[in-house]
Each structure stands twice: as C-alpha cells, then as structure tokens.
Design a protein around this motif. Sequence first.
Motif, PDB file in Angstrom:
ATOM      1  N   ALA A 250       0.867  -1.201  -0.074  1.00 31.66           N
ATOM      2  CA  ALA A 250      -0.042   0.072   0.090  1.00 31.66           C
ATOM      3  C   ALA A 250       0.791   1.301  -0.093  1.00 31.66           C
ATOM      4  O   ALA A 250       0.616   2.154  -0.643  1.00 31.66           O
ATOM      5  N   PHE A 251       1.857   1.203   0.925  1.00 28.08           N
ATOM      6  CA  PHE A 251       2.835   2.299   0.780  1.00 28.08           C
ATOM      7  C   PHE A 251       3.342   2.646  -0.484  1.00 28.08           C
ATOM      8  O   PHE A 251       3.664   3.810  -1.062  1.00 28.08           O
ATOM      9  N   ARG A 253       2.355   1.790  -3.501  1.00 27.20           N
ATOM     10  CA  ARG A 253       1.451   2.076  -4.340  1.00 27.20           C
ATOM     11  C   ARG A 253       1.081   3.700  -4.108  1.00 27.20           C
ATOM     12  O   ARG A 253       1.106   4.521  -5.190  1.00 27.20           O
ATOM     13  N   ALA A 254       1.266   4.120  -2.873  1.00 25.19           N
ATOM     14  CA  ALA A 254       0.904   5.446  -2.719  1.00 25.19           C
ATOM     15  C   ALA A 254       2.374   6.468  -3.223  1.00 25.19           C
ATOM     16  O   ALA A 254       2.208   7.454  -3.705  1.00 25.19           O
ATOM     17  N   ALA A 257       2.173   7.259  -6.850  1.00 23.09           N
ATOM     18  CA  ALA A 257       1.481   8.409  -7.390  1.00 23.09           C
ATOM     19  C   ALA A 257       2.523   9.640  -7.380  1.00 23.09           C
ATOM     20  O   ALA A 257       2.519  10.472  -8.099  1.00 23.09           O
ATOM     21  N   ALA A 312       3.272  14.628   1.778  1.00 22.85           N
ATOM     22  CA  ALA A 312       2.620  13.555   1.203  1.00 22.85           C
ATOM     23  C   ALA A 312       3.139  12.244   1.344  1.00 22.85           C
ATOM     24  O   ALA A 312       2.662  11.244   1.625  1.00 22.85           O
ATOM     25  N   GLN A 315       2.467  11.142   5.056  1.00 23.17           N
ATOM     26  CA  GLN A 315       1.264  10.946   5.110  1.00 23.17           C
ATOM     27  C   GLN A 315       1.094   9.575   4.553  1.00 23.17           C
ATOM     28  O   GLN A 315       0.286   8.823   5.163  1.00 23.17           O
ATOM     29  N   ALA A 316       1.459   9.115   3.617  1.00 31.58           N
ATOM     30  CA  ALA A 316       1.394   7.946   2.887  1.00 31.58           C
ATOM     31  C   ALA A 316       2.026   6.957   3.902  1.00 31.58           C
ATOM     32  O   ALA A 316       1.330   5.804   4.010  1.00 31.58           O
ATOM     33  N   GLU A 319      -0.696   6.385   6.699  1.00 31.69           N
ATOM     34  CA  GLU A 319      -1.953   5.819   6.168  1.00 31.69           C
ATOM     35  C   GLU A 319      -1.495   4.156   5.936  1.00 31.69           C
ATOM     36  O   GLU A 319      -2.513   3.482   6.078  1.00 31.69           O
ATOM     37  N   ALA A 320      -0.518   3.839   5.503  1.00 33.67           N
ATOM     38  CA  ALA A 320      -0.287   2.479   5.145  1.00 33.67           C
ATOM     39  C   ALA A 320       0.204   1.712   6.384  1.00 33.67           C
ATOM     40  O   ALA A 320       0.292   0.637   6.385  1.00 33.67           O
TER      41      ALA A 320
END
Length: 324
Positions: A250-251, A253-254, A257, A312, A315-316, A319-320
């Motif tokens: 997940a990290f 993938r973020a 981006a 960002a 934050q990523a 969130e992960a």
Amino acid sequence: MDYDRQPYRRCGRSGLLLPAVSLGLWHNFGEGKPVETQRAILHKALDLGITHFDIADRYGPPFGAAESAFGRIFPKSLRDEVVVTTKGFNPMWDGPYGYGGSRKHLLATLDRSRARLGLDFVDIFYLHRDDEETPLEETAATLDHMVRTGRTLYVGVSNFSPERTAAIARLLRGLGTPLLVHQPSYSLLNRGIEDALLDVLEQEGVGCVVYSPLAQGLLTDRYLDGIPADSRAAEGRFLTPDRVTPQVLAFVRALSAIATARGQSVAQLALAWALRDPRITSVLVGASSPEQLEANVACVDRLDFTDDELTAIEQAAKEAGISA
Ligand SMILES: NC(=O)c1ccc[n+]([C@@H]2O[C@H](COP(=O)([O-])OP(=O)(O)OC[C@H]3O[C@@H](n4cnc5c(N)ncnc54)[C@H](OP(=O)(O)O)[C@@H]3O)[C@@H](O)[C@H]2O)c1
C-alpha cells in the motif's frame, strides 16, 4: 566513464568525493549469476560515472566470490579513477581467528581480500560490525596500522551505534587516522539513523554511505503484482517473502503516485529521498541487471523535494501503517 552523469558529494569533512549513487556487490556477483551479467553491470556502472564499489570479504556465495569477480572483471587501467572498499569482522574461516575485531583476524582478512581483488591496497576498509568483546583500542589501533602500512587509504565502520561511533572516532583521531565514513542501513522503511546517528556523524565530520536504500527491492515496483521468480524475495535468503506485506505494498502504491507526479519511478523517488539530507554522502544500491542500475542512477535528475511532496510521503507512510 561519464563524470557528468551524477554529482560527487564530499564524504564528511574529508577530501574524498563519492558519487551520489554507488554500486554494492553483496548480491549478483557470486555463484549462480552469469559472468556476462556481472560484467555488464560493472561496465554499466563505469559508464554511469559510478566511481565507488562496495564489497566485503563475505560477499558471494561462496565467501570471497564477489571480490574475486571484481578482481577478474574490473579494468586495472582505471584503478586511480575508482574507490574500492572491503570489510572485515564476520566469520570467514574456522577457529578463533576466523572472525571478529581482533588485530589477528582483521589484518589476515584484509590481506586475503587484497589478494582476491588483485589490488595492492583498498580505498576504504570497514569494520562490518561492532565487536563489543574486543577492546575498541585494539581495533582502532589495527585500523590505524592498516593505513600506515599502505593496505587501505581510509577506514570506516558499519552498523555501529551512535555512542560506539563517537568512541571509535575519538580513538582514531587520537591516533592520527580519522574515521572517514559510517555505513548504516537507511530507507523509507528503515529510518533509525535519523534518531541520533546522523547528528553524531555531522559533529565528528564523518560521511554516511547508506545501504539497502531500496529496502532490498521492496521500494520499487518489483513486487506490486506478486513475487517474480527471479527476485530476491523469491530467492528468500536475505529478503523473505513475508516482508512483502499488504502495508508495504500500500505504501509503495501511494509512493508511486507521488513519484509519477515528479516524473520518477518509485525506486528513483526512494533514492532521491535518501539523498535529500546533505549528511548522506551516497546511496549504495544493488542491481541484478544493467537496466536496473541505469534506471536507479537517473534519480539524480530530480533530487529536490517540495515541502508538499515530503508531507505527502509522511502521510502515505502513516496511512499504510508503516513505522520506520
Ligand atoms: N554494511 C552492511 O552490513 C551491508 C548490508 C547490506 C548491504 N550492504 C551494501 O549495500 C549494497 C546494496 O544493498 P542492497 O542490494 O540491499 O540494496 P537495494 O538497492 O536496497 O536493493 C537492491 C535490489 O533491489 C532490486 N532493484 C534494484 N533496482 C531496482 C529497480 N530499479 N527496479 C526493481 N527492482 C530493483 C534488485 O533485486 P532483484 O534481485 O529482486 O532484482 C536489487 O538486487 C550491497 O551490495 C552492499 O554493498 C551493506
């Protein structure tokens, strides 16, 4: 060699410059890797202005194989254009003198390394690990002796705590042989050196060459669609498949981006991120192909980060569920 391809950064407060991206030979230079691929990676490195090759007595398999491969492939006519390192401490042969921080082991393992590399001297000799059972005075005096007898130009330590780094730096300074560099692990998945080590290195004027900045490949697109058969995680020796967790994916993938918006791959973003702190002299990457290496060196085309990008990234991670 293309000396315009990447910046060369000063190693601590020494006279030595190292490339922003350096090549490590831990993997891919032992048994089981075709010699043509090894040759292609090394020659690509030279083309890309990589002047710094990180090796250790143990790298293989078998032990010593990476040094022998480097000795066979590296064009000796370029000797004065590169920095070649090796390390000692880890078990290399049987018995009480086959490992550790004693004068007895360290001088013998460096002499064997020089023979395999086909070099009269290495540029940097590292203590691979701290040996708390050997007096630090004996180890420091051995490093000083290595420099004075022409076996190595500089000395460094790896995987030392902030306190023990400061202690050996003081001892070495007293002997007249400054500690050039520390080699710790550092990446977006492993940020421990930010707690105290980087401050110690800055105070002592010691450079910082970080290893596994891609977390052995986790901080790339390598594992986004499963575990490829030719990957380090599939090999499972040093990177086991259980490290490819949903949180890591997940990290990544973020991060992808954020990287895309910067015109980079996630690997290039991860390397540029490690180099954002001027106290980091160089990132030591591994590569299983010349293409990977070329793509990684291209991180230098965009090393700056905006505050928004850094926020960002934090934050990523949050969130992960990454706690680095
Ligand atoms: N002092 C120490 O204790 C210590 C410990 C570890 C490492 N080191 C040094 O640091 C060097 C680098 O360590 P490392 O190999 O773990 O570094 P790394 O750069 O974090 O990982 C390298 C691996 O990531 C994958 N990779 C690299 N570039 C890629 C890309 N663009 N796209 C997709 N995958 C990519 C490759 O794995 P695949 O094989 O899966 O393609 C490659 O072998 C070592 O060679 C060694 O010199 C030192």
